[in-house]
Design an enzyme around this catalytic site. Sequence first.
Site, PDB file in Angstrom:
ATOM      1  N   GLY A  11       0.831  -1.207   0.000  1.00  0.00           N
ATOM      2  CA  GLY A  11       0.000   0.000   0.000  1.00  0.00           C
ATOM      3  C   GLY A  11       0.861   1.251   0.000  1.00  0.00           C
ATOM      4  NE  ARG A  72      -1.188  -4.933  -0.246  1.00  0.00           N
ATOM      5  CZ  ARG A  72      -1.982  -3.873  -0.104  1.00  0.00           C
ATOM      6  NH1 ARG A  72      -2.905  -3.635  -1.002  1.00  0.00           N
ATOM      7  NH2 ARG A  72      -1.855  -3.063   0.925  1.00  0.00           N
ATOM      8  CG  ASP A 103       4.899  -6.801   7.946  1.00  0.00           C
ATOM      9  OD1 ASP A 103       4.082  -6.599   7.028  1.00  0.00           O
ATOM     10  OD2 ASP A 103       4.578  -7.133   9.098  1.00  0.00           O
ATOM     11  CB  THR A 125       2.768   0.642   6.099  1.00  0.00           C
ATOM     12  OG1 THR A 125       1.418   0.408   6.528  1.00  0.00           O
ATOM     13  CG2 THR A 125       3.693   0.307   7.252  1.00  0.00           C
ATOM     14  CG  ASP A 127      -1.969  -0.327   8.177  1.00  0.00           C
ATOM     15  OD1 ASP A 127      -2.757   0.613   7.997  1.00  0.00           O
ATOM     16  OD2 ASP A 127      -2.058  -1.415   7.585  1.00  0.00           O
ATOM     17  CG  ASP A 129       1.499  -2.900  10.204  1.00  0.00           C
ATOM     18  OD1 ASP A 129       2.240  -2.186   9.504  1.00  0.00           O
ATOM     19  OD2 ASP A 129       0.721  -3.736   9.727  1.00  0.00           O
ATOM     20  NE  ARG A 171      -5.351  -6.094   4.934  1.00  0.00           N
ATOM     21  CZ  ARG A 171      -5.297  -5.910   3.624  1.00  0.00           C
ATOM     22  NH1 ARG A 171      -6.339  -6.189   2.874  1.00  0.00           N
ATOM     23  NH2 ARG A 171      -4.208  -5.438   3.049  1.00  0.00           N
TER      24      ARG A 171
HETATM   25  O1  F6P Z   1      -1.545   0.038   3.597  1.00  0.00           O
HETATM   26  C1  F6P Z   1      -2.132  -0.836   4.520  1.00  0.00           C
HETATM   27  C2  F6P Z   1      -3.585  -0.731   4.404  1.00  0.00           C
HETATM   28  O2  F6P Z   1      -3.842   0.611   4.495  1.00  0.00           O
HETATM   29  C3  F6P Z   1      -4.469  -1.478   5.391  1.00  0.00           C
HETATM   30  O3  F6P Z   1      -4.757  -0.805   6.570  1.00  0.00           O
HETATM   31  C4  F6P Z   1      -5.705  -1.708   4.556  1.00  0.00           C
HETATM   32  O4  F6P Z   1      -6.403  -2.804   5.010  1.00  0.00           O
HETATM   33  C5  F6P Z   1      -5.125  -1.962   3.218  1.00  0.00           C
HETATM   34  O5  F6P Z   1      -3.965  -1.196   3.136  1.00  0.00           O
HETATM   35  C6  F6P Z   1      -6.040  -1.669   2.067  1.00  0.00           C
HETATM   36  O6  F6P Z   1      -5.362  -2.024   0.912  1.00  0.00           O
HETATM   37  P1  F6P Z   1      -5.921  -1.941  -0.560  1.00  0.00           P
HETATM   38  O7  F6P Z   1      -5.499  -0.625  -1.100  1.00  0.00           O
HETATM   39  O8  F6P Z   1      -5.292  -3.069  -1.262  1.00  0.00           O
HETATM   40  O9  F6P Z   1      -7.415  -2.034  -0.474  1.00  0.00           O
END
Ligand code: F6P
Length: 321
Positions: A11, A72, A103, A125, A127, A129, A171
Amino acid sequence: MNTIAVLTSGGDAPGMNAAIRAVVRSAIEKGMRVMGVRRGFNGLMHGDIFEMTLRSVSNIIERGGTILYTARCPEFRTEEGVQKALNTCKYLGIDGLVVIGGDGSFRGARELSEHGLPTVGVPGTIDNDIACCDRTIGYDTAMNTIVEMVDRLRDTSESHDRCSVIEVMGRHAGYLALNGGIAVGATSVLIPEFEYDFERDVIDRMKRTRRTGKKNFIIVAAEGIKDEIEPMAAVIEEATGVETRYTNLGHVQRGGSPTACDRVLGSKMGYWAVELLSQDIGNRVVAQKDGKIVDFDIFEALSMEKHIEEREYKVAYDISI
Ligand code: F6P
């Protein structure tokens, strides 16, 4: 080391561009060539790569997203995918790599390092995390976006004497929800790290605070909690009689111009990644720990755990009465 490459993966997060800029500028300053890889490990496998110059990164420090695009990449998790990436690097003479991401991206970085390509991870990120790091690139900007958005929701909730149930990203981690919730004075904060009792922690709290004169309520929930969040609005309305609306802040949390903190963090960590590669040091993750820029072995970084302390969680509850 003559030529290094840089990519962003997973992300996107505001501040990644500041890190890219720092990598490119500091590597060129050290006499290295820098290749930009588009769309993360995908670009590395398929050769979507271009040479970057000092001017390729002009006027990007203030921009959200990532100028290198991101993705991804399940194919890269296979041995065949890793081999493809290594072949590209060999063909283009790339002898070091900076991976900016979370990670999942560092697992890819570790694979490449283990196959002999020195690779350094930079935590990006929203998050927050990444266990080895106090703050990840993008977290501060996302927090500020959440605060701005929830303040707006508060205005309208207050005008209508309503409750606002707000879903924020995370998430697997509740940093955005917990600290965002504290920053906006949420009545309840629900995060995946702590068990909650909906009746006690949401409904009863609303009833209790209403008896002391409170008329509008903010409930902040991380997307990763065990329950679905949207249906909570109807349950709250039914149980308390307070009109309730649900809002998912969604991907607005990932965009926007990075805050000063994220620009500085991205710049320092990108710079440090090149310092390591210039000394032929790979298989590391750069981090900010206790205010200082440090680095860890990737394997060690990935095995670390980061916990939200119960007393931090209690802050949200004990002062939102
Ligand atoms: O970057 C991490 C995150 O923001 C998570 O908190 C979230 O669940 C996810 O990305 C959403 O990703 P996508 O853009 O693939 O929907």
